[in-house]
Design an enzyme around this catalytic site. Sequence first.
Site, short mmCIF file in Angstrom:
data_model
loop_
_atom_site.label_atom_id
_atom_site.label_comp_id
_atom_site.label_asym_id
_atom_site.label_seq_id
_atom_site.Cartn_x
_atom_site.Cartn_y
_atom_site.Cartn_z
N GLU A 99 -5.26 -8.56 -0.10
CA GLU A 99 -5.93 -8.25 1.18
C GLU A 99 -7.41 -8.05 0.87
O GLU A 99 -7.75 -7.23 0.02
CB GLU A 99 -5.38 -6.99 1.84
N GLU A 115 0.82 -1.23 0.00
CA GLU A 115 0.00 0.00 0.00
C GLU A 115 0.85 1.27 0.00
O GLU A 115 0.58 2.20 0.78
CB GLU A 115 -0.97 0.00 1.19
O1 AHR Z 1 -4.97 -5.83 7.27
C1 AHR Z 1 -4.88 -4.66 8.02
C2 AHR Z 1 -4.21 -3.52 7.27
O2 AHR Z 1 -5.01 -3.11 6.21
C3 AHR Z 1 -2.90 -3.86 6.60
O3 AHR Z 1 -1.82 -3.73 7.46
C4 AHR Z 1 -2.81 -2.84 5.52
O4 AHR Z 1 -2.08 -3.29 4.40
C5 AHR Z 1 -4.25 -2.52 5.20
O5 AHR Z 1 -4.48 -1.15 5.18
#
Ligand code: AHR
Length: 518
Positions: A314, A194
């Site tokens: 994610e 990110e």
């Molecule tokens: O999964 C929780 C957080 O969400 C992670 O650390 C990040 O990559 C995302 O913003």
Amino acid sequence: MRNMRNLLLATLAPLAVGFAQAPAARIKIDTDRAIGEVHPLVFGNFAEHLGRCIYGGLYEEGSRLSDADGFRKDVMEAIKGLGVTMLRWPGGNFVSGYNWKDGIGPRQLRPVRPEGAWGALEPNTFGTDEFLKYAERAGVEPYVCINAGLGTVEEARQWVEYTNEARDTYWAQQRRKNGRDKPYGVKYWGLGNEIDGPWQLGHKNVEDYTKFALEAAKAMRRVDGSIKLIASGSSNFRPGWDWIGWNRTVLEKLRNDIDYISLHTYIGNRSNNFEEFLAVSADIDHRIEVVAGLIKAAQSGLPNPRPITIAYDEWNVWYRARGSSEFATGSTRLEEIYNYEDALAMGMFFNSFIRHANIVKMANLAQIVNVIAPIFTNKEGLFLQPIYFPIAEYAKQRGNTALDLWVSSPTYRAGQRGTLPYLDTSATYDPKSRTVFLNVLNRSEKMDIATRIDNVEGRLSGDAEAWEMNHADLKAVHTFGDDRKVRPATRKVSSGGQGFSYTFPKHSLTILKLKLES
Ligand code: AHR
């Protein structure tokens, strides 16, 4: 006259048996209409140094529930039951401040550091060797994300040398000193997490990121040319943010060097509107399709473009456990307690990944234990959250061929997302067992939907089973000692010949397993 009437009744009788209720929907299955392989890595997961995911989740030294390495045996067993194929580590936001060298060597010499993403203290007792040993023990593919925030290209290169170098080099010697002779052979490496997000330590603009990622890719591949690289796609879909522009530039600059581009999506039912909550499939489909188009555009005109696919690395429901003031106290834990409607959202995500099986070749639920996770522990044991069960069931479809269904369904207005079908669907086919898996989420809160299901190629053997998640209370949750109420049920289904009718109950997730005659 009486004869005519009898003839008419005789003609209608089989139909009347088939349709106790007039079908409102129709689904056509055709095993010739293949989309692509449902890649096994679509059933990946993610473990971050955050809250109690690692410490108190995967790993708890001294616990009677742990083995000699400190790995929680009950958690390992639950992970195996979930069908996890891959584990991404060590973050997440955490990795952008992480120095992997803090987490190797004798435990007593490892430094305790203030952790910059979530505000905790990082003891570093779980590091690279512990993670890779864990992955081997759990039988999952490790996926290591490098620090593209505050880290350097040289640290990333050395990390690959530590894990993958077979020759007698300095970092391979360090690995051997730490007890591991054979290289781990880590194949999947993320080029940061990110990095487009202003919340990220070492956040970069796209020019700086792509410059860094290109050099990191070069240096890491000089150590091991066989590794696969995942570029950090945009995760910032807030209004006014050019997420498409970020991805376009990343793909243009890195198209000869990367194998995947990442996508992240978290959803929530903030307005307590069930049907709107499950309408997010439109956003998931849209994001995948936009990125697929950008990949094509970046490759357009190249003679033999390097294949690039999407790593949805994610995804989950996450909106309740989002404290804004926790950082200061180091108490950030993201301990979502999932309810029944969240379990249905798992089906929605997987349906979208399967509908796009030609381009989504990896996906990682965030996360594996305690932190926005299907498994929840305390010192005495664990319980399985309602989201655990659909994940475990969909994982059985890994390696199958995704099928392009024809669907006609009653629709609803889903706010800005326009008109959507109540039935959110996908299907896969396993040619070895000649089984079609038909995945149907009925996202109507009030309406059962009678459906005619037709099979186009071959005949159904009649040997079929329905797996169903259903619960009267959309907000039903589990806790310690009480995790059996939101569980799936299975039953036999009568389904011979070319087709049959089936009613998908309101607010339910069904997987029909249909056998074709051989
Ligand atoms: O999964 C929780 C957080 O969400 C992670 O650390 C990040 O990559 C995302 O913003």
